[in-house]
Scaffold this motif. Structure first.
Motif, PDB file in Angstrom:
ATOM      1  N   SER A 195      33.651  -0.861 -35.747  1.00 58.73           N
ATOM      2  CA  SER A 195      34.977  -0.939 -35.113  1.00 58.73           C
ATOM      3  C   SER A 195      35.071  -2.147 -34.189  1.00 58.73           C
ATOM      4  O   SER A 195      36.100  -2.845 -34.163  1.00 58.73           O
ATOM      5  CB  SER A 195      35.261   0.344 -34.331  1.00 58.73           C
ATOM      6  OG  SER A 195      35.329   1.463 -35.204  1.00 58.73           O
ATOM      7  N   LYS A 234      37.720  -5.339 -34.554  1.00 58.59           N
ATOM      8  CA  LYS A 234      38.596  -5.746 -33.454  1.00 58.59           C
ATOM      9  C   LYS A 234      38.374  -7.220 -33.100  1.00 58.59           C
ATOM     10  O   LYS A 234      39.323  -7.948 -32.802  1.00 58.59           O
ATOM     11  CB  LYS A 234      38.345  -4.861 -32.228  1.00 58.59           C
ATOM     12  CG  LYS A 234      38.864  -3.437 -32.396  1.00 58.59           C
ATOM     13  CD  LYS A 234      38.538  -2.587 -31.176  1.00 58.59           C
ATOM     14  CE  LYS A 234      39.044  -1.152 -31.367  1.00 58.59           C
ATOM     15  NZ  LYS A 234      38.686  -0.298 -30.205  1.00 58.59           N
ATOM     16  N   GLU A 240      40.162  -9.263 -35.631  1.00 59.64           N
ATOM     17  CA  GLU A 240      41.609  -9.245 -35.394  1.00 59.64           C
ATOM     18  C   GLU A 240      41.984 -10.162 -34.239  1.00 59.64           C
ATOM     19  O   GLU A 240      43.004 -10.867 -34.281  1.00 59.64           O
ATOM     20  CB  GLU A 240      42.069  -7.811 -35.119  1.00 59.64           C
ATOM     21  CG  GLU A 240      42.000  -6.921 -36.359  1.00 59.64           C
ATOM     22  CD  GLU A 240      42.355  -5.476 -36.061  1.00 59.64           C
ATOM     23  OE1 GLU A 240      41.957  -4.977 -34.976  1.00 59.64           O
ATOM     24  OE2 GLU A 240      43.022  -4.824 -36.903  1.00 59.64           O
ATOM     25  N   ARG A 241      41.154 -10.174 -33.178  1.00 59.09           N
ATOM     26  CA  ARG A 241      41.436 -11.057 -32.046  1.00 59.09           C
ATOM     27  C   ARG A 241      41.366 -12.521 -32.483  1.00 59.09           C
ATOM     28  O   ARG A 241      42.207 -13.329 -32.086  1.00 59.09           O
ATOM     29  CB  ARG A 241      40.433 -10.810 -30.923  1.00 59.09           C
ATOM     30  CG  ARG A 241      40.705  -9.550 -30.112  1.00 59.09           C
ATOM     31  CD  ARG A 241      39.951  -9.553 -28.802  1.00 59.09           C
ATOM     32  NE  ARG A 241      38.513  -9.648 -29.005  1.00 59.09           N
ATOM     33  CZ  ARG A 241      37.702  -8.605 -29.155  1.00 59.09           C
ATOM     34  NH1 ARG A 241      38.203  -7.365 -29.128  1.00 59.09           N
ATOM     35  NH2 ARG A 241      36.421  -8.767 -29.324  1.00 59.09           N
ATOM     36  N   ALA A 259      46.037 -11.165 -35.229  1.00 62.36           N
ATOM     37  CA  ALA A 259      46.900 -10.195 -35.911  1.00 62.36           C
ATOM     38  C   ALA A 259      46.118  -8.929 -36.186  1.00 62.36           C
ATOM     39  O   ALA A 259      44.908  -8.967 -36.430  1.00 62.36           O
ATOM     40  CB  ALA A 259      47.427 -10.785 -37.226  1.00 62.36           C
ATOM     41  N   ASP A 260      46.821  -7.791 -36.132  1.00 64.60           N
ATOM     42  CA  ASP A 260      46.193  -6.532 -36.527  1.00 64.60           C
ATOM     43  C   ASP A 260      46.033  -6.508 -38.045  1.00 64.60           C
ATOM     44  O   ASP A 260      46.939  -6.939 -38.777  1.00 64.60           O
ATOM     45  CB  ASP A 260      47.038  -5.344 -36.074  1.00 64.60           C
ATOM     46  CG  ASP A 260      47.033  -5.161 -34.572  1.00 64.60           C
ATOM     47  OD1 ASP A 260      48.004  -4.580 -34.049  1.00 64.60           O
ATOM     48  OD2 ASP A 260      46.062  -5.631 -33.928  1.00 64.60           O
ATOM     49  N   LEU A 261      44.900  -5.974 -38.510  1.00 59.53           N
ATOM     50  CA  LEU A 261      44.640  -5.884 -39.942  1.00 59.53           C
ATOM     51  C   LEU A 261      44.896  -4.484 -40.474  1.00 59.53           C
ATOM     52  O   LEU A 261      45.121  -4.314 -41.681  1.00 59.53           O
ATOM     53  CB  LEU A 261      43.193  -6.297 -40.235  1.00 59.53           C
ATOM     54  CG  LEU A 261      42.827  -7.744 -39.847  1.00 59.53           C
ATOM     55  CD1 LEU A 261      41.332  -7.989 -40.039  1.00 59.53           C
ATOM     56  CD2 LEU A 261      43.651  -8.738 -40.652  1.00 59.53           C
ATOM     57  N   PHE A 262      44.832  -3.465 -39.568  1.00 58.38           N
ATOM     58  CA  PHE A 262      45.027  -2.073 -39.983  1.00 58.38           C
ATOM     59  C   PHE A 262      46.038  -1.388 -39.075  1.00 58.38           C
ATOM     60  O   PHE A 262      46.094  -1.665 -37.879  1.00 58.38           O
ATOM     61  CB  PHE A 262      43.700  -1.307 -39.931  1.00 58.38           C
ATOM     62  CG  PHE A 262      42.644  -1.829 -40.861  1.00 58.38           C
ATOM     63  CD1 PHE A 262      41.614  -2.624 -40.387  1.00 58.38           C
ATOM     64  CD2 PHE A 262      42.694  -1.530 -42.213  1.00 58.38           C
ATOM     65  CE1 PHE A 262      40.635  -3.101 -41.247  1.00 58.38           C
ATOM     66  CE2 PHE A 262      41.724  -1.999 -43.080  1.00 58.38           C
ATOM     67  CZ  PHE A 262      40.688  -2.806 -42.589  1.00 58.38           C
ATOM     68  N   LEU A 263      46.814  -0.488 -39.669  1.00 58.33           N
ATOM     69  CA  LEU A 263      47.622   0.463 -38.910  1.00 58.33           C
ATOM     70  C   LEU A 263      46.787   1.722 -38.788  1.00 58.33           C
ATOM     71  O   LEU A 263      46.447   2.359 -39.790  1.00 58.33           O
ATOM     72  CB  LEU A 263      48.942   0.751 -39.624  1.00 58.33           C
ATOM     73  CG  LEU A 263      49.912  -0.440 -39.734  1.00 58.33           C
ATOM     74  CD1 LEU A 263      51.094  -0.065 -40.624  1.00 58.33           C
ATOM     75  CD2 LEU A 263      50.372  -0.877 -38.352  1.00 58.33           C
ATOM     76  N   ARG A 264      46.442   2.044 -37.542  1.00 60.31           N
ATOM     77  CA  ARG A 264      45.535   3.158 -37.306  1.00 60.31           C
ATOM     78  C   ARG A 264      46.351   4.379 -36.874  1.00 60.31           C
ATOM     79  O   ARG A 264      46.948   4.398 -35.803  1.00 60.31           O
ATOM     80  CB  ARG A 264      44.516   2.793 -36.229  1.00 60.31           C
ATOM     81  CG  ARG A 264      43.604   1.601 -36.610  1.00 60.31           C
ATOM     82  CD  ARG A 264      42.913   1.045 -35.371  1.00 60.31           C
ATOM     83  NE  ARG A 264      41.933   0.015 -35.678  1.00 60.31           N
ATOM     84  CZ  ARG A 264      42.224  -1.267 -35.851  1.00 60.31           C
ATOM     85  NH1 ARG A 264      43.497  -1.680 -35.792  1.00 60.31           N
ATOM     86  NH2 ARG A 264      41.269  -2.138 -36.091  1.00 60.31           N
ATOM     87  N   THR A 283      47.925  -3.688 -42.726  1.00 63.51           N
ATOM     88  CA  THR A 283      49.132  -4.388 -42.307  1.00 63.51           C
ATOM     89  C   THR A 283      49.417  -5.515 -43.306  1.00 63.51           C
ATOM     90  O   THR A 283      48.635  -5.760 -44.243  1.00 63.51           O
ATOM     91  CB  THR A 283      48.944  -5.003 -40.913  1.00 63.51           C
ATOM     92  OG1 THR A 283      47.899  -5.983 -40.988  1.00 63.51           O
ATOM     93  CG2 THR A 283      48.567  -3.937 -39.892  1.00 63.51           C
ATOM     94  N   GLY A 323      46.580  -7.766 -43.146  1.00 57.58           N
ATOM     95  CA  GLY A 323      45.426  -7.221 -43.863  1.00 57.58           C
ATOM     96  C   GLY A 323      45.563  -7.386 -45.364  1.00 57.58           C
ATOM     97  O   GLY A 323      44.586  -7.715 -46.063  1.00 57.58           O
TER      98      GLY A 323
END
Length: 294
Positions: free
Chosen positions: A33, A37, A40-41, A45-50, A58, A61
């Protein structure tokens, strides 16, 4: 962006579950995890919708997934290619040798090498020792079989003596025997004989001419300028006699009379050479071993 982070990302994308993805790549789930993260930083951009029990990609992603898979696949291909080379399944060896060595020494060794490593491509370049040393120095050859002493000694080359070979006189069976019919021929007996002589730059030419001059005479050439096969053909045709390596005479003895030289005779030393500053490739080192152990 780290290679490991892409592995973790693909694992999560395929399992849609962080814990199962961690098990798949053999890492603790908190570590996986944290790496996701960090990725992504870096990408911004966020890669997953959690959502509880529901992990989806996303848009970022979805865009990254095929690229990440391609990078991982290319890395696996690169690893496989290197392993193939290390295990001698593929590759090449660039070997230089004098024409007489190609005729006499190499056929049996190269056949054994090819039988053991059929995936290795053998590239052979024929030439005189001077030319082969130059090709080694510029990196165009991995190994070379040369005649010692080298025409121009080079501290950039490492040479290992391979064999010391006798030279013999070959003539047509129909021609009168050199030396009055004795079982051996002296260099002095070649005075007045018509010699079939190799081209300039051939190690055997320089060796034979120097031996004749040491006996106080200049050799008389019936024909000159040929390579090994041409010289043997001219001798069979009765144009004259030639001084050749014993191994060559043994392989090409059909249609030739072979007469040893009287002691001390003439000899040549064959050495295996490679650059001192660069280790030969794995396949070349294996061929080197087989030549030294032949």
């Amino acid at each position: 962006m780290q290679f490991q982070q892409l592995q973790y990302f693909v694992a999560v994308a395929e399992t849609r579950h962080f814990t199962r993805a961690a098990d798949l790549v053999h890492v603790a789930q908190p570590s996986l995890s944290q790496q996701i993260k960090a990725l992504e930083r870096e990408l911004g951009a966020d890669l997953f919708l959690r959502a509880r029990g529901n992990i989806t990609l996303t848009d970022a992603g979805e865009a990254l997934l095929p690229l990440a898979r391609r990078i991982l696949a290319d890395a696996d291909t690169a690893r496989h290619e290197v392993q193939e080379l290390v295990q001698l399944r593929r590759g090449r060896v660039r070997l230089g040798a004098t024409p007489s060595v190609c005729t006499g020494l190499l056929p049996d060794v190269l056949r054994a090498f090819h039988d053991r490593y059929p995936g290795i491509q053998l590239l052979i370049e024929e030439g005189g020792s001077h030319d082969l040393v130059r090709e080694l120095a510029r990196g165009a050859l991995d190994l070379a079989l040369v005649v010692l002493p080298l025409p121009t000694p080079s501290p950039a080359l490492t040479t290992v003596e391979l064999l010391r070979e006798d030279l013999v006189v070959v003539s047509s069976p129909e021609a009168p025997r050199a030396g009055g019919g004795r079982r051996t021929v002296r260099i002095a007996d070649l005075e007045g004989e018509r010699l079939v002589m190799f081209r300039h730059g051939y190690d055997l030419r320089e060796l034979t001419v120097a031996a004749c001059r040491a006996e106080g005479f200049e050799p008389d050439f019936a024909v000159e300028g040929g390579e090994m096969d041409a010289v043997l053909g001219f001798v069979r045709a009765g144009l004259g006699v030639a001084v050749v390596p014993r191994m060559v005479a043994a392989r090409s003895g059909r249609g030739l009379r072979v007469t040893p030289l009287a002691r001390p005779g003439l000899h040549r030393t064959i050495a295996l050479a490679h650059r001192s500053d660069v280790a030969p490739p794995r396949a070349a080192r294996e061929l080197q071993r087989m030549l030294l152990e032949r």
